[in-house]
Design an enzyme around this catalytic site. Structure first.
Site, PDB file in Angstrom:
ATOM      1  N   LYS A  37       0.801  -1.234   0.000  1.00  0.00           N
ATOM      2  CA  LYS A  37       0.000   0.000   0.000  1.00  0.00           C
ATOM      3  C   LYS A  37       0.834   1.284   0.000  1.00  0.00           C
ATOM      4  O   LYS A  37       0.417   2.288  -0.566  1.00  0.00           O
ATOM      5  CB  LYS A  37      -0.940   0.008   1.204  1.00  0.00           C
ATOM      6  CG  LYS A  37      -2.160  -0.870   1.040  1.00  0.00           C
ATOM      7  CD  LYS A  37      -3.047  -0.710   2.262  1.00  0.00           C
ATOM      8  CE  LYS A  37      -4.403  -1.313   2.044  1.00  0.00           C
ATOM      9  NZ  LYS A  37      -5.348  -0.914   3.103  1.00  0.00           N
ATOM     10  N   ASP A  87     -10.381   3.976   1.231  1.00  0.00           N
ATOM     11  CA  ASP A  87     -10.772   3.721   2.631  1.00  0.00           C
ATOM     12  C   ASP A  87     -11.404   4.969   3.252  1.00  0.00           C
ATOM     13  O   ASP A  87     -12.278   4.867   4.104  1.00  0.00           O
ATOM     14  CB  ASP A  87      -9.557   3.300   3.468  1.00  0.00           C
ATOM     15  CG  ASP A  87      -9.217   1.822   3.278  1.00  0.00           C
ATOM     16  OD1 ASP A  87     -10.102   1.054   2.860  1.00  0.00           O
ATOM     17  OD2 ASP A  87      -8.058   1.449   3.542  1.00  0.00           O
TER      18      ASP A  87
HETATM   19  P1  NAP Z   1      -1.938  -2.161  10.923  1.00  0.00           P
HETATM   20  O1  NAP Z   1      -1.438  -1.130   9.989  1.00  0.00           O
HETATM   21  O2  NAP Z   1      -1.100  -3.354  11.216  1.00  0.00           O
HETATM   22  O3  NAP Z   1      -2.278  -1.406  12.325  1.00  0.00           O
HETATM   23  C1  NAP Z   1      -2.773  -2.103  13.420  1.00  0.00           C
HETATM   24  C2  NAP Z   1      -2.800  -1.219  14.657  1.00  0.00           C
HETATM   25  O4  NAP Z   1      -3.298  -2.021  15.720  1.00  0.00           O
HETATM   26  C3  NAP Z   1      -1.430  -0.712  15.107  1.00  0.00           C
HETATM   27  O5  NAP Z   1      -1.596   0.505  15.799  1.00  0.00           O
HETATM   28  C4  NAP Z   1      -0.983  -1.809  16.078  1.00  0.00           C
HETATM   29  O6  NAP Z   1      -0.103  -1.376  17.087  1.00  0.00           O
HETATM   30  C5  NAP Z   1      -2.300  -2.150  16.732  1.00  0.00           C
HETATM   31  N1  NAP Z   1      -2.265  -3.522  17.242  1.00  0.00           N
HETATM   32  C6  NAP Z   1      -2.052  -4.658  16.537  1.00  0.00           C
HETATM   33  N2  NAP Z   1      -2.090  -5.723  17.352  1.00  0.00           N
HETATM   34  C7  NAP Z   1      -2.302  -5.250  18.601  1.00  0.00           C
HETATM   35  C8  NAP Z   1      -2.428  -5.863  19.878  1.00  0.00           C
HETATM   36  N3  NAP Z   1      -2.328  -7.198  20.036  1.00  0.00           N
HETATM   37  N4  NAP Z   1      -2.639  -5.071  20.950  1.00  0.00           N
HETATM   38  C9  NAP Z   1      -2.720  -3.742  20.800  1.00  0.00           C
HETATM   39  N5  NAP Z   1      -2.621  -3.081  19.626  1.00  0.00           N
HETATM   40  C10 NAP Z   1      -2.414  -3.842  18.527  1.00  0.00           C
HETATM   41  O7  NAP Z   1      -3.328  -2.751  10.441  1.00  0.00           O
HETATM   42  P2  NAP Z   1      -4.493  -1.986   9.608  1.00  0.00           P
HETATM   43  O8  NAP Z   1      -4.277  -2.192   8.170  1.00  0.00           O
HETATM   44  O9  NAP Z   1      -4.589  -0.605  10.148  1.00  0.00           O
HETATM   45  O10 NAP Z   1      -5.780  -2.875   9.994  1.00  0.00           O
HETATM   46  C11 NAP Z   1      -6.243  -2.903  11.322  1.00  0.00           C
HETATM   47  C12 NAP Z   1      -7.607  -3.586  11.398  1.00  0.00           C
HETATM   48  O11 NAP Z   1      -8.566  -2.873  10.630  1.00  0.00           O
HETATM   49  C13 NAP Z   1      -7.651  -5.024  10.884  1.00  0.00           C
HETATM   50  O12 NAP Z   1      -8.490  -5.748  11.744  1.00  0.00           O
HETATM   51  C14 NAP Z   1      -8.284  -4.899   9.513  1.00  0.00           C
HETATM   52  O13 NAP Z   1      -8.983  -6.057   9.122  1.00  0.00           O
HETATM   53  C15 NAP Z   1      -9.253  -3.755   9.757  1.00  0.00           C
HETATM   54  N6  NAP Z   1      -9.586  -2.995   8.541  1.00  0.00           N
HETATM   55  C16 NAP Z   1     -10.892  -2.917   8.176  1.00  0.00           C
HETATM   56  C17 NAP Z   1     -11.239  -2.199   7.045  1.00  0.00           C
HETATM   57  C18 NAP Z   1     -12.681  -2.123   6.613  1.00  0.00           C
HETATM   58  O14 NAP Z   1     -12.934  -1.749   5.470  1.00  0.00           O
HETATM   59  N7  NAP Z   1     -13.615  -2.433   7.479  1.00  0.00           N
HETATM   60  C19 NAP Z   1     -10.245  -1.545   6.294  1.00  0.00           C
HETATM   61  C20 NAP Z   1      -8.919  -1.625   6.712  1.00  0.00           C
HETATM   62  C21 NAP Z   1      -8.590  -2.366   7.845  1.00  0.00           C
HETATM   63  P3  NAP Z   1       1.503  -1.496  16.944  1.00  0.00           P
HETATM   64  O15 NAP Z   1       1.870  -0.433  15.957  1.00  0.00           O
HETATM   65  O16 NAP Z   1       1.985  -1.249  18.311  1.00  0.00           O
HETATM   66  O17 NAP Z   1       1.783  -2.884  16.426  1.00  0.00           O
END
Ligand code: NAP
Length: 285
Positions: A71, A107
């Site tokens: 991305k 998004d």
């Molecule tokens: P990402 O870039 O990996 O970011 C994840 C965030 O969550 C980071 O701040 C990370 O913290 C935190 N995190 C991860 N594991 C954690 C844990 N065990 N405890 C506490 N904090 C934690 O992921 P993303 O792309 O933003 O996606 C995040 C979520 O959104 C996923 O579940 C994805 O499926 C969902 N999503 C949904 C849509 C939709 O259209 N509905 C679109 C995009 C994403 P650290 O930086 O400290 O690791």
């Protein structure tokens, strides 16, 4: 309308086997009579991304959706970047116009359209957002665009949360906290909306939940989890049982897809077909 023109689309990522995009777009193309539109999973390793992007032109791809881990890195291989994608620093959709590749981030519009569908007005709201990753960047930009009064970011890693806040300070009032602190708990007391952008609670780890005391939220605050599998995360179940309105991530997923489809075809997809397709896969409905 039935189109006999052949056009190729795909989802570019590594891995891509888990993606729901092929089924969602194929169903929408079929419903619209685009019988010669192909949608293909394109599993491309980071080391081969440049060649894959160049190949889109030669292979007659009209567009691709982009997912992890490409991305942010794909931007340097594109000819133009849309304003939203530029601010967010991530591209999730690429459109090929006669060999000119433009990157978009749908998004943002998906998130804002999902809020609108839920009758939540982000203008002047106090939003509390959990997590500071990729989805959080798009959501923060959406809230700033809509002139939210204040966005509070809570995360396990306050340095990351602060770095994200710093990137958006010129667009709005954004604050960052360690989500275990008393200052953060105080912020919950004036929230109009709580948005979970972490994967805590996502399938298969469905017992997970961000460490937030929902009872601190004011009555009527919307609890929004952008996770769409399961349909009701532990966070949303707890919120519902406490009497708060809730929203899951399915509408954002569908509405970002709607925007990508519009960019590809200049038409609006049949949202009922797209919704049914995803609900069948995700919730066995
Ligand atoms: P990402 O870039 O990996 O970011 C994840 C965030 O969550 C980071 O701040 C990370 O913290 C935190 N995190 C991860 N594991 C954690 C844990 N065990 N405890 C506490 N904090 C934690 O992921 P993303 O792309 O933003 O996606 C995040 C979520 O959104 C996923 O579940 C994805 O499926 C969902 N999503 C949904 C849509 C939709 O259209 N509905 C679109 C995009 C994403 P650290 O930086 O400290 O690791």
């Amino acid at each position: 309308m039935v189109s006999s023109e052949i056009k190729n689309f795909g989802i570019l990522g590594y891995p891509v086997g888990h993606s729901l995009s092929p089924q969602m777009y194929k169903a929408a193309f079929e419903a619209a009579g685009f019988i010669n539109y192909n949608y293909i999973p394109l599993e491309v390793h980071a080391s081969k991304l440049y060649f894959a992007v160049e190949g889109l032109k030669g292979l007659g791809f009209r567009g691709v959706n982009v997912t992890i881990p490409h991305k942010t890195t794909i931007a340097k291989y594109l000819d133009a970047i849309d304003a939203d994608a530029l601010v967010i620093g991530a591209v999730n959709t690429v459109v090929n116009d006669g060999g000119i590749l433009t990157g978009y981030n749908t998004d943002v519009s998906g998130f804002l359209a999902a809020l609108a569908e839920a009758n939540f007005l982000p203008e002047d709201c106090h939003a509390v957002m959990l997590g500071a990753g990729g989805a959080a960047r798009a959501i923060l930009w959406g809230l700033c665009k809509k002139r939210a009064e204040c966005v509070t970011i809570g995360a396990r890693n306050p340095q990351k949360a602060q770095a994200l806040a710093n990137d958006f300070l010129s667009y709005g009032h954004v604050e960052a906290f360690d989500w275990n602190t008393d200052e953060f708990k105080e912020m919950l007391q004036t929230a109009d909306i709580l948005i979970n952008t972490t994967p805590l609670g996502m399938f298969p780890e469905v017992d997970g939940m961000p460490p937030v005391d929902l009872k601190l939220l004011p009555e009527g605050a919307l609890v929004y989890d952008i996770i769409y599998n399961p349909a009701e995360t532990k966070l949303l179940k707890t919120a519902r049982e406490l009497g708060y309105p809730t929203l899951n991530g399915l509408s954002m997923l569908l509405l970002q897809g709607k925007e990508a489809y519009r960019l590809y075809t200049e038409q609006i997809p049949d949202m009922k077909v797209m919704t049914k397709t995803l609900e069948k896969i995700l919730y066995k409905k």
